[in-house]
Scaffold this active site. Sequence first.
Site, PDB file in Angstrom:
ATOM      1  N   CYS A 132      32.851  11.383  31.143  1.00 31.22           N
ATOM      2  CA  CYS A 132      33.492  11.480  32.422  1.00 31.22           C
ATOM      3  C   CYS A 132      34.001  12.587  32.832  1.00 31.22           C
ATOM      4  CB  CYS A 132      34.517  10.489  32.327  1.00 31.22           C
ATOM      5  SG  CYS A 132      35.523  10.397  30.792  1.00 31.22           S
ATOM      6  N   HIS A 245      40.687  10.992  36.271  1.00 28.02           N
ATOM      7  CA  HIS A 245      40.845  12.342  35.505  1.00 28.02           C
ATOM      8  C   HIS A 245      41.051  13.257  36.601  1.00 28.02           C
ATOM      9  CE1 HIS A 245      40.116  10.356  31.946  1.00 28.02           C
ATOM     10  NE2 HIS A 245      39.049  10.613  31.707  1.00 28.02           N
TER      11      HIS A 245
HETATM   12  P1  NAP Z   1      36.347  -1.118  24.768  1.00 24.70           P
HETATM   13  O1  NAP Z   1      37.159  -1.630  26.002  1.00 24.70           O
HETATM   14  O2  NAP Z   1      36.919  -0.997  23.584  1.00 24.70           O
HETATM   15  O3  NAP Z   1      34.991  -1.949  24.633  1.00 24.70           O
HETATM   16  C1  NAP Z   1      34.135  -1.976  23.777  1.00 24.70           C
HETATM   17  C2  NAP Z   1      32.702  -2.896  23.827  1.00 24.70           C
HETATM   18  O4  NAP Z   1      31.968  -2.664  22.893  1.00 24.70           O
HETATM   19  C3  NAP Z   1      32.940  -4.398  23.977  1.00 24.70           C
HETATM   20  O5  NAP Z   1      32.334  -4.924  24.968  1.00 24.70           O
HETATM   21  C4  NAP Z   1      32.981  -4.610  22.555  1.00 24.70           C
HETATM   22  O6  NAP Z   1      32.844  -6.101  22.344  1.00 24.70           O
HETATM   23  C5  NAP Z   1      31.970  -4.025  22.414  1.00 24.70           C
HETATM   24  N1  NAP Z   1      31.579  -3.837  20.986  1.00 24.70           N
HETATM   25  C6  NAP Z   1      32.488  -3.219  20.036  1.00 24.70           C
HETATM   26  N2  NAP Z   1      31.850  -3.599  18.689  1.00 24.70           N
HETATM   27  C7  NAP Z   1      30.699  -4.074  18.849  1.00 24.70           C
HETATM   28  C8  NAP Z   1      29.734  -4.565  17.972  1.00 24.70           C
HETATM   29  N3  NAP Z   1      29.518  -4.306  16.591  1.00 24.70           N
HETATM   30  N4  NAP Z   1      28.747  -5.136  18.507  1.00 24.70           N
HETATM   31  C9  NAP Z   1      28.504  -5.295  19.954  1.00 24.70           C
HETATM   32  N5  NAP Z   1      29.236  -5.072  20.713  1.00 24.70           N
HETATM   33  C10 NAP Z   1      30.475  -4.395  20.193  1.00 24.70           C
HETATM   34  O7  NAP Z   1      35.818   0.345  25.057  1.00 24.70           O
HETATM   35  P2  NAP Z   1      35.464   1.051  26.516  1.00 24.70           P
HETATM   36  O8  NAP Z   1      36.454   1.888  26.921  1.00 24.70           O
HETATM   37  O9  NAP Z   1      34.839  -0.077  27.357  1.00 24.70           O
HETATM   38  O10 NAP Z   1      34.116   1.918  26.022  1.00 24.70           O
HETATM   39  C11 NAP Z   1      33.027   1.445  25.461  1.00 24.70           C
HETATM   40  C12 NAP Z   1      32.368   2.566  25.179  1.00 24.70           C
HETATM   41  O11 NAP Z   1      31.839   3.395  26.364  1.00 24.70           O
HETATM   42  C13 NAP Z   1      32.605   4.062  24.357  1.00 24.70           C
HETATM   43  O12 NAP Z   1      32.850   3.603  22.886  1.00 24.70           O
HETATM   44  C14 NAP Z   1      32.236   4.923  24.967  1.00 24.70           C
HETATM   45  O13 NAP Z   1      30.714   5.294  24.003  1.00 24.70           O
HETATM   46  C15 NAP Z   1      31.705   4.713  26.189  1.00 24.70           C
HETATM   47  N6  NAP Z   1      32.592   5.276  27.212  1.00 24.70           N
HETATM   48  C16 NAP Z   1      31.859   6.322  27.880  1.00 24.70           C
HETATM   49  C17 NAP Z   1      33.009   7.228  28.784  1.00 24.70           C
HETATM   50  C18 NAP Z   1      32.130   8.312  29.189  1.00 24.70           C
HETATM   51  O14 NAP Z   1      32.822   9.305  29.519  1.00 24.70           O
HETATM   52  N7  NAP Z   1      30.951   8.098  29.965  1.00 24.70           N
HETATM   53  C19 NAP Z   1      34.234   6.731  29.052  1.00 24.70           C
HETATM   54  C20 NAP Z   1      34.507   5.539  28.382  1.00 24.70           C
HETATM   55  C21 NAP Z   1      33.779   4.969  27.329  1.00 24.70           C
HETATM   56  P3  NAP Z   1      33.823  -7.138  21.703  1.00 24.70           P
HETATM   57  O15 NAP Z   1      34.747  -7.200  22.943  1.00 24.70           O
HETATM   58  O16 NAP Z   1      33.416  -8.567  21.554  1.00 24.70           O
HETATM   59  O17 NAP Z   1      34.538  -6.420  20.834  1.00 24.70           O
HETATM   60  O1  3JN Z   2      38.865   9.933  26.525  1.00 24.09           O
HETATM   61  C1  3JN Z   2      38.226   9.914  27.788  1.00 24.09           C
HETATM   62  O2  3JN Z   2      38.682  10.010  28.872  1.00 24.09           O
HETATM   63  C2  3JN Z   2      36.779   9.587  27.991  1.00 24.09           C
HETATM   64  C3  3JN Z   2      36.118   8.843  26.538  1.00 24.09           C
HETATM   65  C4  3JN Z   2      35.011   8.981  26.231  1.00 24.09           C
HETATM   66  C5  3JN Z   2      34.602   8.405  25.138  1.00 24.09           C
HETATM   67  C6  3JN Z   2      35.339   7.517  24.360  1.00 24.09           C
HETATM   68  C7  3JN Z   2      34.934   7.005  23.164  1.00 24.09           C
HETATM   69  C8  3JN Z   2      33.656   7.394  22.669  1.00 24.09           C
HETATM   70  C9  3JN Z   2      33.362   8.668  24.454  1.00 24.09           C
HETATM   71  C10 3JN Z   2      32.334   9.300  25.284  1.00 24.09           C
HETATM   72  O3  3JN Z   2      31.681   8.991  26.257  1.00 24.09           O
HETATM   73  O4  3JN Z   2      32.141  10.704  25.204  1.00 24.09           O
HETATM   74  C11 3JN Z   2      32.875   8.307  23.357  1.00 24.09           C
HETATM   75  C12 3JN Z   2      31.557   8.621  22.774  1.00 24.09           C
HETATM   76  O5  3JN Z   2      30.489   7.662  23.060  1.00 24.09           O
HETATM   77  O6  3JN Z   2      31.453   9.467  22.066  1.00 24.09           O
END
Ligand code: NAP
Ligand code: 3JN
Length: 339
Positions: A132, A245
């Site tokens: 992000c 952010h």
């Molecule tokens: P979150 O609110 O904790 O949600 C996690 C999601 O993953 C939930 O749907 C969860 O399902 C699912 N999950 C966890 N373990 C799993 C498994 N073993 N099998 C299948 N599904 C599973 O986290 P979030 O904030 O949405 O973030 C999720 C991911 O998005 C992060 O880990 C990161 O890689 C990515 N992300 C990227 C950015 C970016 O900067 N582009 C920002 C934030 C996040 P349940 O509800 O069933 O546990």
């Molecule tokens: O902390 C933030 O503001 C952005 C978080 C991103 C994030 C959180 C958990 C795992 C990432 C990411 O997208 O880089 C990951 C990950 O996939 O490494």
Amino acid sequence: MADRVNLAVAGATGAVGRQMIECLVERDFPVNEVKLLASSRSAGKQLDFGDRKIIVEELTRESFQGVDVAVFSAGAARSLEFAPAAWASGCVVVDNSSAWRMDPDVPLVVPEVNPADIAGYRNKGIIANPNCSTIQMVVALKPLHDEAKIRRVVVSTYQAVSGSGQKAIDELRAQNEDLVAGRRPAPKVYPHQIAANCLPHIDVFLENDYTKEEMKMHHETRKIMGDDSIQVTATAVRVPVYYSHSEAVNIEFERDLSPEKARELLGSAPGIKVVDDPGQNRYPLALDAAHNDVTWVGRIRRDYTVPHGLAMWIVSDNIRKGAATNTVQIAEVLVRDYL
Ligand code: NAP
Ligand code: 3JN
């Protein structure tokens, strides 16, 4: 390919996954059948997808039979495990995690910057969505780089707690209530209290003493902009803000670029709104950027400490443009131009 695709959302119950569903519906993504996938903990729960009621299924290797496109936001470990299985079933994955971002065979895409890179999905069936903090920065850097070529960027981030998921949003809320009630907050998600505090610590510390979040900004910016000569040095800070952010960015260019010209370029670039009238107290604010898809830019001024430098302030909703919206935009271009 038919006009409408069969779609899967992996991580559908998470903070980003729920926002993805909202964006897909809002943007009228051309969808036929929809599968919502999460862990076994969520299997059987019902979620809305517009006016459809959909039962969440457990994410497995078999989930992608008959699916054309999957958007993933279930963490890097699940992306590493399940994206190849999806591609083996003929399903293209747009992945929101860091798992595949720096793989040379996987395109890393911000549609306003490098949409043509989407064609590279054919290598591995995966397109990566950047971090992000990188996304909002490169949306603003791109038109300036095209004009005056960027050499070096110094950035400090002020990152909202929603970047750490729903638990972190709940923690900030609970800690704010604790402070009002005179209770001492007990940190769980972060190593320190986040309410009324700033934590210069996002993701893990690396051997060079930067954090992984900070180094993501360096590596990902170069890959998206297609220019490995750009240097980015970042300090990533978590602040007690729920959504959006903010970034203080100093840019050194090869050629001169005036603040007036930068304002003009940014003002006509896709996805950007310039708000820059400090005399009237008008500049981008986290509260104004929250819950919309705009990258807001302001405080544009000469950096008088270098020959060709500008300083600016860039703000965007980290869960929308920083994650869900950018992923959905990639999927839209993929379906429209490539499948
Ligand atoms: P979150 O609110 O904790 O949600 C996690 C999601 O993953 C939930 O749907 C969860 O399902 C699912 N999950 C966890 N373990 C799993 C498994 N073993 N099998 C299948 N599904 C599973 O986290 P979030 O904030 O949405 O973030 C999720 C991911 O998005 C992060 O880990 C990161 O890689 C990515 N992300 C990227 C950015 C970016 O900067 N582009 C920002 C934030 C996040 P349940 O509800 O069933 O546990
Ligand atoms: O902390 C933030 O503001 C952005 C978080 C991103 C994030 C959180 C958990 C795992 C990432 C990411 O997208 O880089 C990951 C990950 O996939 O490494």
